[in-house]
Design a protein around this motif. Structure first.
Motif: not given
Length: 308
Positions: A7, A11-12, A222, A239, A242-243
């Motif tokens: 995660v 993620s970003r 992601w 998500a 968080l993308l």
């Protein structure tokens, strides 16, 4: 640690933490270079085209739908007003389309194979191959081989395969590349063929080394793209913030195309760093399995199997 958490790494958050230590790429790093980006009508492909154009490359947006391609070109031009841009039609899953496209390209320095599909059910291309295999593996292989005369003329030719972190969940389907057995799931087919891209990268790097062509593969993490929204809407909702943005997802592809000296060919990358190809038990193939898959792909596209 970020990668093991998945995660955070994909993620970003991972991108924001890692980029703090990245050296800047020269603003004219790609001046005078010609770059082809497949699947450039939206998402990661469009963001990759914009990133390459910002660094001075003349970019060809390679798309299946010229209408969508022209709309993407207009967006990239608005973001990079001085860019040299054009669109070209090519369906990676249609070998005749690939041959027609390649015949029209006389100068190429960089190819980013980004085009992707995630079908809801099993389908075959006009040439009789499972759609994700044709789009992610066979079409890019054929296109690159046909572009070799143009790539050989480059002083620093690079071919980049946009894979996916989802490939970590799959072993190499060398015995069933066309996904003819078992219950078909689009997300599984997507991940299987992304695994194929990554496993074939070292062999393709060796195959094209004498031509002066470096081959790299990566996964973008992601990213919030139209393809994700259409294919995995539940995951996108889950998500949420968080993308990564498409530009953040495209960053490593742009870096692989522009950093000097170029990275060692045949490796797998994420967030500008080499990453392992295998994380889960049982996903590491035998060398003969990868060679067998390459032989199958070369035969399926009508290419020579003598050089591996």
């Amino acid at each position: 640690m970020l990668d093991c958490s998945v995660v955070l790494g994909y993620s970003r958050v991972g991108h924001l933490l890692r980029r703090r230590t990245w050296p800047a790429v020269a603003p004219d790093a790609l001046r005078g270079r010609v770059a082809l980006v497949t699947g450039a009508s939206s998402g990661l492909g469009e963001a990759t085209a914009a990133g390459l154009a910002r660094l001075g490359a003349a970019v060809v947006l390679v798309v299946r739908d010229l209408g969508r391609g022209e709309a993407a070109l207009a967006r990239v031009r608005a973001a990079v007003p001085a860019a040299s841009l054009r669109t070209a039609r090519c369906d990676l899953a249609d070998f005749a389309s690939v041959r027609e496209f390649a015949a029209g390209e006389s100068r190429v320095d960089i190819v980013v194979h980004n085009a992707g599909v995630l079908p809801p059910e099993r389908a075959e291309s006009v040439d009789g191959h499972e759609t994700t295999l044709a789009t992610h593996v066979l079409g890019p292989l054929l296109m690159t081989e046909l572009l070799l005369p143009a790539l050989r003329a480059s002083a620093d030719a690079r071919v980049i395969l946009m894979s996916s972190g989802g490939m970590y969940t799959q072993s190499l389907a060398a015995a069933d590349p066309e996904y003819r057995t078992g219950r078909y799931r689009g997300a599984t087919a997507y991940a299987r063929t992304k695994r194929m891209q990554v496993e074939l990268t070292p062999l393709l790097a060796e195959r094209w080394r004498a031509d002066g062509v470096a081959v790299h593969s990566l996964h973008p993490g992601w990213a919030d793209t139209p393809g994700l929204s259409a294919s995995l809407p539940a995951f996108r909702r889950l998500a949420g913030p968080l993308l990564r943005t498409p530009a953040e997802g495209a960053d490593t592809a742009v870096w692989l195309a522009s950093t000097r000296p170029g990275p060692e060919p045949g490796r797998f990358w994420h967030d500008r760093r080499e990453r392992p190809r295998h994380l889960l038990p049982g996903t590491r193939p035998e060398p003969d399995e990868v060679k067998s898959l390459l032989r199958y792909c070369l035969a399926a596209t009508g290419l020579s199997v003598t050089a591996e």
